[in-house]
Enzyme design. Structure first.
Site, PDB file in Angstrom:
ATOM      1  N   THR A  46     -35.447 -35.333  10.804  1.00  0.00           N
ATOM      2  CA  THR A  46     -35.817 -34.718  12.090  1.00  0.00           C
ATOM      3  C   THR A  46     -37.323 -34.480  12.169  1.00  0.00           C
ATOM      4  OG1 THR A  46     -33.657 -33.668  12.239  1.00  0.00           O
ATOM      5  CG2 THR A  46     -35.389 -32.727  13.599  1.00  0.00           C
TER       6      THR A  46
ATOM      7  N   ARG B 259     -40.464 -35.653  14.872  1.00  0.00           N
ATOM      8  CA  ARG B 259     -41.463 -34.742  15.460  1.00  0.00           C
ATOM      9  C   ARG B 259     -42.881 -35.190  15.067  1.00  0.00           C
ATOM     10  NH1 ARG B 259     -37.141 -33.025  17.337  1.00  0.00           N
ATOM     11  NH2 ARG B 259     -36.031 -31.132  16.704  1.00  0.00           N
TER      12      ARG B 259
ATOM     13  N   LYS C 142     -27.733 -20.784   7.864  1.00  0.00           N
ATOM     14  CA  LYS C 142     -27.410 -21.388   9.159  1.00  0.00           C
ATOM     15  C   LYS C 142     -26.558 -22.640   8.976  1.00  0.00           C
ATOM     16  CE  LYS C 142     -29.575 -24.713  11.869  1.00  0.00           C
ATOM     17  NZ  LYS C 142     -30.705 -25.320  12.584  1.00  0.00           N
TER      18      LYS C 142
ATOM     19  N   GLU D  17     -23.657 -21.375  14.410  1.00  0.00           N
ATOM     20  CA  GLU D  17     -24.319 -22.104  15.497  1.00  0.00           C
ATOM     21  C   GLU D  17     -23.464 -23.232  16.064  1.00  0.00           C
ATOM     22  OE1 GLU D  17     -28.123 -23.919  14.529  1.00  0.00           O
ATOM     23  OE2 GLU D  17     -28.429 -24.585  16.585  1.00  0.00           O
TER      24      GLU D  17
ATOM     25  N   LYS E 237     -25.364 -18.049  17.126  1.00  0.00           N
ATOM     26  CA  LYS E 237     -26.497 -18.807  17.672  1.00  0.00           C
ATOM     27  C   LYS E 237     -25.962 -19.847  18.640  1.00  0.00           C
ATOM     28  CE  LYS E 237     -30.424 -21.699  16.257  1.00  0.00           C
ATOM     29  NZ  LYS E 237     -31.518 -21.816  15.292  1.00  0.00           N
TER      30      LYS E 237
ATOM     31  N   SER F 218     -33.684 -17.779  18.196  1.00  0.00           N
ATOM     32  CA  SER F 218     -33.798 -18.474  16.920  1.00  0.00           C
ATOM     33  C   SER F 218     -34.232 -19.887  17.264  1.00  0.00           C
ATOM     34  CB  SER F 218     -32.451 -18.467  16.183  1.00  0.00           C
ATOM     35  OG  SER F 218     -32.525 -19.240  15.008  1.00  0.00           O
TER      36      SER F 218
HETATM   37  P1  13P Z   1     -34.009 -25.720  18.731  1.00  0.00           P
HETATM   38  O1  13P Z   1     -34.444 -24.358  19.209  1.00  0.00           O
HETATM   39  O2  13P Z   1     -35.097 -26.745  18.747  1.00  0.00           O
HETATM   40  O3  13P Z   1     -32.741 -26.159  19.399  1.00  0.00           O
HETATM   41  O4  13P Z   1     -33.687 -25.568  17.196  1.00  0.00           O
HETATM   42  C1  13P Z   1     -32.925 -24.518  16.784  1.00  0.00           C
HETATM   43  C2  13P Z   1     -32.072 -24.936  15.659  1.00  0.00           C
HETATM   44  O5  13P Z   1     -32.073 -24.317  14.627  1.00  0.00           O
HETATM   45  C3  13P Z   1     -31.206 -26.115  15.856  1.00  0.00           C
HETATM   46  O6  13P Z   1     -30.261 -26.167  14.850  1.00  0.00           O
END
Ligand code: 13P
Length: 341
Positions: A29, A33, A136, A177, A219, A289
């Protein structure tokens, strides 16, 4: 870790005026970026970038915790101080991404499931020993023709609850999340329905797997129009529909909701959080977050150049400050423009 200790960590993460920085981009990822700013993706460039963020003067004023990637929790700052220590010195709690990423779900075209449960109790212990206090796991739900399916939603909810139970037992506060993606052409109403379905399923799985809700943070995505939808909901509608959805699904025992930004612009993500906190009357803290919405402008300014570090840090600090203000509905256009002035 006692229940009280985990609750105290969760509470500290959602303390007023502060929120979480998601800086846990996997190597793949961060490659995407860095490509956008023409920076080669090497261990040294990743270290230099995270060093820029974490050594921002006043970092801990608005950042209560940071989600790290496996490589980063083992790295040191450019001055040779372990990143975990850099963070704790600025009163910010180190956290860790423990999932192994979203992979194709078998026999479910275009749907995903998140891997990483094998060996998780051992990794939780290792990360705790390295200083992490929360974790997470991200599950993704895609909207499209005929999807999501019940199979996808329930498989992901089950894995999220397994992860959460393992973390609580091992002494890390789990950030749960479930992300309904915002990339499609669906309306905000469809996002509402899919998010409601997903959250209901997640909380049912958490209940079945005996996860103490007082010791987790949720989240979720906000309820928004799909990016390709011709009609885009405004700030007030996003805030109202997100709160309506959460009130239907999230028990008040959960101490806090820490939103992901999910591809919203940085200013939209701040404005939406601000509007929700202005409406108020919620049983949980509403915080952030954010990954992209906190990092994007400072990453662009940094562009891999040591000479740009101070300017990039100023931009990061301003973004964090705006989101800190949004925690209590006090973000404003004037504050947004402060930096330019
Ligand atoms: P974003 O705020 O860019 O969606 O990233 C948060 C995140 O932890 C994604 O898993």
């Amino acid at each position: 870790m006692s229940a009280q200790e985990l609750e105290a960590i969760a509470r500290k993460l959602i303390a007023p005026a502060r929120g979480i920085l998601a800086a846990d981009e996997s190597t793949g990822t961060i490659e995407r970026r860095f490509k956008s700013i023409n920076v080669p993706n090497t261990e040294a460039s990743r270290q230099a970038y995270r060093d820029m963020l974490f050594t921002t003067p006043g970092f801990g004023e608005y950042i209560s915790g940071v989600i790290l990637f496996d490589e980063t929790i083992r790295q040191k700052s450019l001055k040779g101080v372990p990143f975990t220590e850099v963070l704790t010195r600025s009163n910010s709690i180190p956290g860790i991404k423990v999932d192994a990423g979203a992979k194709p779900l078998p026999f479910a075209p275009d749907e995903m499931t998140t891997e990483g449960l094998d060996g998780l109790p051992g990794r939780v212990k290792e990360y705790r020993d390295m200083g992490a206090r929360f974790a997470k796991w991200r599950a993704v739900v895609t909207i499209g023709p005929g999807i999501p399916t019940r199979y996808c939603i329930e498989t992901n909810a089950h894995a999220l609850a397994r992860y959460a139970a393992i973390c609580v037992e091992g002494g890390l506060v789990p950030i749960v999340e479930p992300e309904v993606l915002m990339d499609a052409d669906n309306t905000i109403e469809t996002c509402f329905d899919v998010t409601e379905w997903t959250l209901k399923s997640v909380f049912n799985a958490l209940y079945e797997q005996r996860v103490p809700l007082e010791q987790i943070l949720l989240k979720p995505n906000m309820v928004v129009s799909g990016k390709k939808c011709p009609v885009q909901a405004g700030v007030r509608q996003v805030a109202e529909m997100t709160l309506k959805c959460l009130r239907r699904c999230v028990p008040p025992a959960v101490p806090g909701v820490v939103f992901l930004s999910g591809g919203q612009s940085d200013e939209d993500a701040t404005a939406h959080l601000n509007a929700m906190n202005q409406i108020g009357g919620n049983p949980w803290e509403l915080s952030f977050s954010y990954g992209r919405a906190l990092q994007a402008p400072s990453m662009k300014k940094w562009a891999g150049q040591a000479a740009n570090v101070a300017a990039a840090q100023k931009i990061f600090h301003h973004r964090a400050k705006c989101n800190g203000a949004a925690r209590s509905g006090k973000y404003s256009d004037a504050m947004e423009r402060e930096l330019a002035a």
